[in-house]
Design an enzyme around this catalytic site. Sequence first.
Site, PDB file in Angstrom:
ATOM      1  CG  HIS A   1      39.235  41.286  41.302  1.00 50.01           C
ATOM      2  ND1 HIS A   1      40.532  41.538  40.931  1.00 50.01           N
ATOM      3  CD2 HIS A   1      38.525  41.278  40.155  1.00 50.01           C
ATOM      4  CE1 HIS A   1      40.607  41.696  39.618  1.00 50.01           C
ATOM      5  NE2 HIS A   1      39.397  41.541  39.119  1.00 50.01           N
TER       6      HIS A   1
ATOM      7  CG  ASP B   1      42.747  41.300  51.220  1.00 48.47           C
ATOM      8  OD1 ASP B   1      42.124  41.505  50.172  1.00 48.47           O
ATOM      9  OD2 ASP B   1      43.491  42.134  51.765  1.00 48.47           O
TER      10      ASP B   1
HETATM   11  P1  ADQ Z   1      42.014  45.863  47.354  1.00 45.40           P
HETATM   12  O1  ADQ Z   1      41.053  45.529  48.445  1.00 45.40           O
HETATM   13  O2  ADQ Z   1      42.061  47.290  46.974  1.00 45.40           O
HETATM   14  O3  ADQ Z   1      41.776  44.986  46.041  1.00 45.40           O
HETATM   15  P2  ADQ Z   1      44.927  45.055  47.414  1.00 45.40           P
HETATM   16  O4  ADQ Z   1      45.042  43.794  46.660  1.00 45.40           O
HETATM   17  O5  ADQ Z   1      45.839  45.103  48.582  1.00 45.40           O
HETATM   18  O6  ADQ Z   1      43.465  45.369  47.941  1.00 45.40           O
HETATM   19  O7  ADQ Z   1      45.307  46.222  46.428  1.00 45.40           O
HETATM   20  C1  ADQ Z   1      45.426  47.531  46.865  1.00 45.40           C
HETATM   21  C2  ADQ Z   1      46.226  48.327  45.837  1.00 45.40           C
HETATM   22  O8  ADQ Z   1      46.044  49.717  46.119  1.00 45.40           O
HETATM   23  C3  ADQ Z   1      47.714  48.034  45.904  1.00 45.40           C
HETATM   24  O9  ADQ Z   1      48.248  48.057  44.605  1.00 45.40           O
HETATM   25  C4  ADQ Z   1      48.257  49.201  46.738  1.00 45.40           C
HETATM   26  O10 ADQ Z   1      49.586  49.590  46.406  1.00 45.40           O
HETATM   27  C5  ADQ Z   1      47.298  50.311  46.380  1.00 45.40           C
HETATM   28  N1  ADQ Z   1      47.171  51.250  47.511  1.00 45.40           N
HETATM   29  C6  ADQ Z   1      46.661  50.982  48.729  1.00 45.40           C
HETATM   30  N2  ADQ Z   1      46.747  52.087  49.504  1.00 45.40           N
HETATM   31  C7  ADQ Z   1      47.323  53.031  48.752  1.00 45.40           C
HETATM   32  C8  ADQ Z   1      47.697  54.395  48.994  1.00 45.40           C
HETATM   33  N3  ADQ Z   1      47.476  55.013  50.171  1.00 45.40           N
HETATM   34  N4  ADQ Z   1      48.284  55.077  48.003  1.00 45.40           N
HETATM   35  C9  ADQ Z   1      48.487  54.476  46.806  1.00 45.40           C
HETATM   36  N5  ADQ Z   1      48.178  53.212  46.514  1.00 45.40           N
HETATM   37  C10 ADQ Z   1      47.591  52.495  47.481  1.00 45.40           C
HETATM   38  C11 ADQ Z   1      40.855  43.953  45.642  1.00 45.40           C
HETATM   39  C12 ADQ Z   1      40.710  42.754  46.594  1.00 45.40           C
HETATM   40  C13 ADQ Z   1      42.070  42.144  46.863  1.00 45.40           C
HETATM   41  C14 ADQ Z   1      42.733  41.740  45.535  1.00 45.40           C
HETATM   42  C15 ADQ Z   1      42.711  42.899  44.560  1.00 45.40           C
HETATM   43  C16 ADQ Z   1      43.195  42.483  43.180  1.00 45.40           C
HETATM   44  O11 ADQ Z   1      40.094  43.176  47.809  1.00 45.40           O
HETATM   45  O12 ADQ Z   1      41.937  40.981  47.699  1.00 45.40           O
HETATM   46  O13 ADQ Z   1      44.080  41.382  45.794  1.00 45.40           O
HETATM   47  O14 ADQ Z   1      41.403  43.425  44.403  1.00 45.40           O
HETATM   48  O15 ADQ Z   1      42.499  41.380  42.709  1.00 45.40           O
END
Ligand code: ADQ
Length: 479
Positions: free
Chosen positions: A157, A365
């Site tokens: 990921h 990311d």
């Molecule tokens: P993350 O590093 O967690 O994931 P991201 O892909 O942006 O990053 O996903 C975050 C998720 O958490 C989103 O669905 C977002 O809505 C949710 N989220 C963030 N802050 C929140 C909050 N305060 N309240 C509720 N929900 C919140 C890892 C990798 C990424 C990759 C994903 C999926 O680091 O690069 O995109 O996995 O593969």
Amino acid sequence: MSRLVVVSNRVAMPENAGGASVGGLTMALAAALQQYRGVWFGWSGETTPTFTGEPHVRETSGVTIATIDLEAQDVQEYYNGYANTVLWPLFHYRIDLTEYERAFGEGYARVNSRFAETLQRQIGPDDMIWVHDYHLIPLAQELRRRGLKNRIGFFLHIPWPACQLMTTLPHHQDLVEALFAYDLLGFQTQDWLNAFQGYVTDELGGEIHGDGSVSAFGRTVRAGAFPIGIDADSFTEIVKTPAAMKSYDRAAATNVYRDLIMGVDRIDYSKGLEERFAAYDQLLRTNPEFKERVAYLQIAQVSRSDVGAYQDIRTRLNGVAGRINAAYGTVDWTPLRYVNRAYDRDVLAGVYRAARIGLVTPLRDGMNLVAKEYVAAQNPSDPGVLVLSRFAGAARQMKTALIVNPYSREDVADAIKRGLTMSRAERIQRWEALMSGVEAEDVSAWRDAFVAALEASQSPTGMTPSRAAAQRGNLALTS
Ligand code: ADQ
């Protein structure tokens, strides 16, 4: 029909696989697991004084959930240590934050062996196994050692680091060799796949074939880019729920004379939050006409608070947010609202929709799903503008966002200004292109592409571990 066995560090399967608080990834995997009469296996998040190897098994929505408890030392060395203080910073290009301690490598190898020991008893001969993320790289090798011949796929990921960085990891070759026990390796983007292939050719003297497979250590494994998406259909439905509309109304009413700029992230140094705050400071300093005309809401959920680097960044962010508000705030205007909470998806969807600018500016990311959620939540006739880091995997697909260099506060400030002053016609044009990509490349497309490629891959009957690995015995990722 063969079953699908999903393995990840934590199991996110809810009691009811639906609802506003359930993430898109969970929903997608839950649907795949239901279709394949699947099993989801992982750590329970709980500790136990002595590891038993006995999983807690339950059925939820037609899916079998099997979880194990780990010892406190396992959690410290495997999860806080090797996963989050070695691999996470290294793979996000932050070798300054890595701590290469032998005990972490030993804990990582031990927990992967424990996962394999328990998991092998749950696996039937026709089952397909899909392993997720950097916590579990050695899992297939551990399963092969125990005689499993099933198809096993791995999806990363997060990014794959450039070769020069990867070689700072003690025993990096052992870690990469473990990947060659899989049948299929999935990366988020072509960039991360290229970086992996670069390591294979430059460091291992391996080969890349026309069909994307790679050879090294006497093995050939298929590898491809499988960009993850969100459940766009359900997200556009969530925006219409009463809770989302209420959240939209509240955000819009609070900012009735102001344009809302927003970010949603876990607190993590990879997300570029400090640089983003600095860019906002730059915007207000060099464009005083925006004072009291904009408001920036940063929702930042605390994560990994047992790791020192995460405590440090929290302290720094609190300081910078305070300084910005002290410098620019007035009696009735708080320039930056910085909120350390998790919100349900419907509440987030409403706030996304109310925001004129979605700021997604990670320094590195794998993909970044927030960029896609922000786009999916917009009003088609008056959409906001996505400001997106070129270093997010999502930038590969979302080319009509305003693409920025997150290391340059001037660049990001200019993009925010451009978004704030952009005509509605241009906003619609850019958003329509983004939205069609978010819909076409959604989470189901990602899942189906990966599972189809895994089904098509050869199971490695008769595979033998390389001589080097056999001589070393169990993988010991220690320095
Ligand atoms: P993350 O590093 O967690 O994931 P991201 O892909 O942006 O990053 O996903 C975050 C998720 O958490 C989103 O669905 C977002 O809505 C949710 N989220 C963030 N802050 C929140 C909050 N305060 N309240 C509720 N929900 C919140 C890892 C990798 C990424 C990759 C994903 C999926 O680091 O690069 O995109 O996995 O593969």
